[in-house]
Design an enzyme around this catalytic site. Sequence first.
Site, short mmCIF file in Angstrom:
data_model
loop_
_atom_site.label_atom_id
_atom_site.label_comp_id
_atom_site.label_asym_id
_atom_site.label_seq_id
_atom_site.Cartn_x
_atom_site.Cartn_y
_atom_site.Cartn_z
CD1 TRP A 1 47.24 44.99 35.20
CD2 TRP A 1 45.46 44.07 34.23
NE1 TRP A 1 47.26 43.63 35.47
CE2 TRP A 1 46.19 43.05 34.89
CE3 TRP A 1 44.30 43.71 33.54
CZ2 TRP A 1 45.80 41.70 34.88
CZ3 TRP A 1 43.91 42.38 33.54
CH2 TRP A 1 44.65 41.40 34.19
CG ASP B 1 50.34 38.45 35.32
OD1 ASP B 1 49.96 39.42 34.67
OD2 ASP B 1 50.16 38.32 36.55
C1 FRU Z 1 49.07 40.83 37.62
C2 FRU Z 1 47.88 40.09 38.23
C3 FRU Z 1 48.35 39.16 39.33
C4 FRU Z 1 47.26 38.12 39.36
C5 FRU Z 1 46.90 38.00 37.90
C6 FRU Z 1 45.46 37.67 37.64
O1 FRU Z 1 48.86 41.31 36.34
O2 FRU Z 1 46.94 41.02 38.69
O3 FRU Z 1 48.56 39.79 40.57
O4 FRU Z 1 47.68 36.91 39.90
O5 FRU Z 1 47.25 39.23 37.29
O6 FRU Z 1 45.23 37.37 36.30
#
Ligand code: FRU
Length: 464
Positions: free
Chosen positions: A283, A22
């Site tokens: 993901w 992110d």
């Molecule tokens: C979103 C997420 C967030 C979390 C982060 C962990 O892609 O799952 O909710 O903070 O990535 O890397």
Amino acid sequence: KKVNHQYRLGYHIMAPANWINDPNGLVQYKGEYHVFYQHHPYDENWGPMHWGHVKSKDLVHWQHLPIALAPGDSFDKDGCFSGSAVDNEGELTLIYTGHNYIDKELDTFFQNQNIAVSKDGITFEKAEANPVIAEPPADSSHHFRDPKVWKHEGFWYMILGNSTKKQEGRVILYRSSNLQKWEYVGVLAKSDGDLGYMWECPDFFELDGKHVLMISPQGIEAKGDSYHNLFQTGYLVGEYNYGTNTFHHGSFTELDYGHDFYAVQTLLDDKGRRIAIGWMDMWEANMPTKEDGWCGALTLPRELTLREDKVLMNPVQELTSLRKTQYNMLTNKALSNSYVVEVNEDLLEIQAVFDLADCQASSVGIKIRGINNEETLMCYNLNEQKLLLDCTHSGKEDGVRKVALQAGETLALRIFVDRSSVEVFANEGQATMTSRIYPKESRLGIELFTEGGNVIVKELTYWN
Ligand code: FRU
């Protein structure tokens, strides 16, 4: 290990090496744009999250800075998860989630909210007061993360991605006068039953007189042309009342219909623009660059506008500074089959404009990077009135994505091609599609085509 650079991007934000997800902490500070990102600096796979950091004067050329946050303190033992940044009277303040495993094997954990402060915009110190929010509200699950903070009439507000104990995704709101002590206000918005079991990475802002809540829900079922990725990012548009914390909004709309767009975050800049950047991956997606020691990138910065409660995304105007030579290939030319341009560049911006008035074709479109059954195809189906992006022959298994688009008399495609990505903006951001592509060979041509009849090509221009 010999590193293969064929997919390293030419004009997108990436980490110097290894894993990123992110975008975090988007902010303008002392005249410069700062972007942080979820980063695992020691491996090409996700792991203990750090915050990587880049800054830019123009949103186009980015300078790498040292890692801003590393996990390991008592409150962020196993990760500095996603969050945001604010300029607090000259102090650049990061607000982030501490991730702490109870049992890593069982994936049980708790999450809390923390801050870190910098006076130079480069090195950050975690606050003594951490965690500033130690626990979620009583009716909450243990998913409690991704703070987005902003200021409104003298108060700081924070929203968090969350879910109820019954696994309904929602966004909750806190308020503070000093960024350290937070009071729980209540629920800002919640799943109406089929909008997912957890909402990640919320963002909330005013846009052209309305309020927009961006969310990245987990667990929405695919329906028609929508929600075909594992998770998706989208938004609710409505009217918000700070006094009563009521948000009357319409239904959830997906923001980008490609394969690889998630966890978007925005900033408001000194020109009054609302600028969004997303994670340009997804993901569980196929990520072949791991073999080359890196994984993940961020999308181009996009300016958001609202038209009839729909959020439009368009590349920020500064990106035109990347244009080198301009090639005007076609102007008002009838096309009956296909037109091929040989190009010796893998970094391209393409503008293709089709005249759909009196057009007899069933579909018109463009292919890039085609050779030996490889290609990335974008086309508009006039009968279905849908824009389609087909990456089946450029490294995607579930390769086709579609989005409804009432193009009217003109279809204008603005396409940004990088070595392993394509971003399509159709009719001034009415529809956007973003996908990673992994072409094996290196033919770099562009092909325009029409099926079922002639089409007038108003314009085909490209820039290297
Ligand atoms: C979103 C997420 C967030 C979390 C982060 C962990 O892609 O799952 O909710 O903070 O990535 O890397």
